[in-house]
Design a protein around this motif. Structure first.
Motif, mmCIF file in Angstrom:
data_model
loop_
_atom_site.group_PDB
_atom_site.id
_atom_site.type_symbol
_atom_site.label_atom_id
_atom_site.label_comp_id
_atom_site.label_asym_id
_atom_site.label_seq_id
_atom_site.Cartn_x
_atom_site.Cartn_y
_atom_site.Cartn_z
ATOM 1 N N SER A 118 9.165 16.917 -20.226
ATOM 2 C CA SER A 118 7.843 16.391 -20.569
ATOM 3 C C SER A 118 6.912 17.509 -21.032
ATOM 4 C CB SER A 118 7.225 15.667 -19.363
ATOM 5 O OG SER A 118 7.999 14.554 -18.999
ATOM 6 N N ALA A 119 6.997 18.657 -20.359
ATOM 7 C CA ALA A 119 6.182 19.798 -20.776
ATOM 8 C C ALA A 119 6.569 20.242 -22.175
ATOM 9 C CB ALA A 119 6.348 20.945 -19.784
ATOM 10 N N TRP A 120 7.876 20.263 -22.464
ATOM 11 C CA TRP A 120 8.353 20.628 -23.798
ATOM 12 C C TRP A 120 7.886 19.592 -24.834
ATOM 13 C CZ3 TRP A 120 9.744 24.331 -26.767
ATOM 14 C CH2 TRP A 120 10.519 24.115 -27.916
ATOM 15 N N LEU A 122 5.202 17.636 -24.662
ATOM 16 C CA LEU A 122 3.755 17.797 -24.873
ATOM 17 C C LEU A 122 3.464 18.998 -25.760
ATOM 18 C CD1 LEU A 122 2.378 16.984 -21.310
ATOM 19 C CD2 LEU A 122 2.276 15.543 -23.366
ATOM 20 N N TYR A 123 4.267 20.037 -25.605
ATOM 21 C CA TYR A 123 4.126 21.189 -26.507
ATOM 22 C C TYR A 123 4.392 20.767 -27.955
ATOM 23 C CZ TYR A 123 5.485 25.389 -29.034
ATOM 24 O OH TYR A 123 5.613 26.370 -29.983
ATOM 25 N N GLY A 124 5.442 19.956 -28.157
ATOM 26 C CA GLY A 124 5.761 19.486 -29.499
ATOM 27 C C GLY A 124 4.662 18.621 -30.081
ATOM 28 N N GLY A 126 1.495 18.779 -29.271
ATOM 29 C CA GLY A 126 0.382 19.669 -29.590
ATOM 30 C C GLY A 126 0.619 20.446 -30.877
ATOM 31 N N GLU A 127 1.853 20.906 -31.047
ATOM 32 C CA GLU A 127 2.184 21.638 -32.271
ATOM 33 C C GLU A 127 2.035 20.746 -33.492
ATOM 34 O OE1 GLU A 127 5.704 24.727 -33.397
ATOM 35 O OE2 GLU A 127 6.331 22.684 -32.893
ATOM 36 N N TRP A 128 2.509 19.508 -33.387
ATOM 37 C CA TRP A 128 2.381 18.566 -34.507
ATOM 38 C C TRP A 128 0.910 18.284 -34.804
ATOM 39 C CZ3 TRP A 128 0.138 13.688 -34.657
ATOM 40 C CH2 TRP A 128 0.347 12.960 -35.826
ATOM 41 N N TRP A 129 0.123 18.120 -33.754
ATOM 42 C CA TRP A 129 -1.296 17.804 -33.942
ATOM 43 C C TRP A 129 -2.018 18.933 -34.658
ATOM 44 C CZ3 TRP A 129 -4.095 13.570 -33.744
ATOM 45 C CH2 TRP A 129 -5.480 13.683 -33.733
ATOM 46 N N TYR A 177 12.125 17.165 -29.749
ATOM 47 C CA TYR A 177 11.231 16.932 -28.615
ATOM 48 C C TYR A 177 11.466 15.597 -27.909
ATOM 49 C CZ TYR A 177 8.806 20.829 -30.808
ATOM 50 O OH TYR A 177 8.510 22.051 -31.350
#
Length: 206
Positions: A118-120, A122-124, A126-129, A177
């Motif tokens: 889930s942490a990974w 959410l990182y993805g 955020g990166e996409w955003w 992700y």
């Protein structure tokens, strides 16, 4: 004297609790490589079996692994989770192995493996955003459905289209992700599967 003994007992309890938390955390971190290994084994077994039944090269890879990545992640993750539970129970059947403490399934380390994925994920997101979603938002066209489409929806739709580099480009968020998230969720869910027959077998051998 009695007050000192009480304080010593309290310190021992706190040390024991800290030790138990450290052991649980170690088991939880160990579940990540266990998930990767069992997930790989399940994928390899399915792929190998299919190639034996259908010798044409690449048929299974293009028809299932790639075209249905999220579905296959759920299948492989859950199967790998059941395999991990079976291996743990078989290990506990070895003579001389101390019996584990009984605990609810939700307290098992495997039941919480999904937190790492889930942490990974959410990182993805955020990166996409930052790279894509924010620029779309500036143009006034961004919606929650855009994010859902990219990570869960038909932004990766290879069921009816040829598998090309351009088509796979839209699948990268789901491959990188969402698929690990789905796989870990299914792996964690397998911790709730009861394995009574193994427990009964152990009792019968004692």
């Amino acid at each position: 004297m009695s007050g000192g003994a009480v304080r010593m007992n309290q310190d021992e309890v706190r040390l024991d609790d800290s030790k138990q938390r450290a052991i649980w955390l170690g088991k939880w971190l160990l579940q990540v490589p266990v998930y990767l290994v069992t997930n790989y084994l399940v994928r390899w077994v399915i792929s190998f079996s299919y190639r034996k039944l259908h010798p044409e090269p690449g048929a299974f890879i293009t028809s299932f692994f790639v075209r249905h990545p999220l579905d296959f992640s759920l299948i492989a993750g859950f199967s790998g989770g059941v395999l991990a539970v079976l291996l743990l129970h078989l290990f506990l059947l070895i003579p001389g192995t101390p019996a584990p403490r009984r605990m609810p399934s939700w307290k098992k380390a495997q039941a919480w493996t999904w937190v790492v994925a889930s942490a990974w994920f959410l990182y993805g997101v955020g990166e996409w955003w930052i790279k894509v979603g924010h620029s779309v938002l500036v143009n006034g066209n961004a919606k929650f459905s855009d994010l859902f489409t990219v990570f869960f929806g038909n932004a990766c739709n290879l069921t009816q289209t040829p598998i090309t580099g351009a088509a796979l480009q839209g699948c990268l968020p789901q491959f990188g992700y969402t698929s690990p998230l789905f796989g870990c969720l299914a792996f964690s869910l397998a911790a709730f599967v009861p394995m009574y027959w193994l427990t009964n077998k152990k009792k019968a051998t004692n």
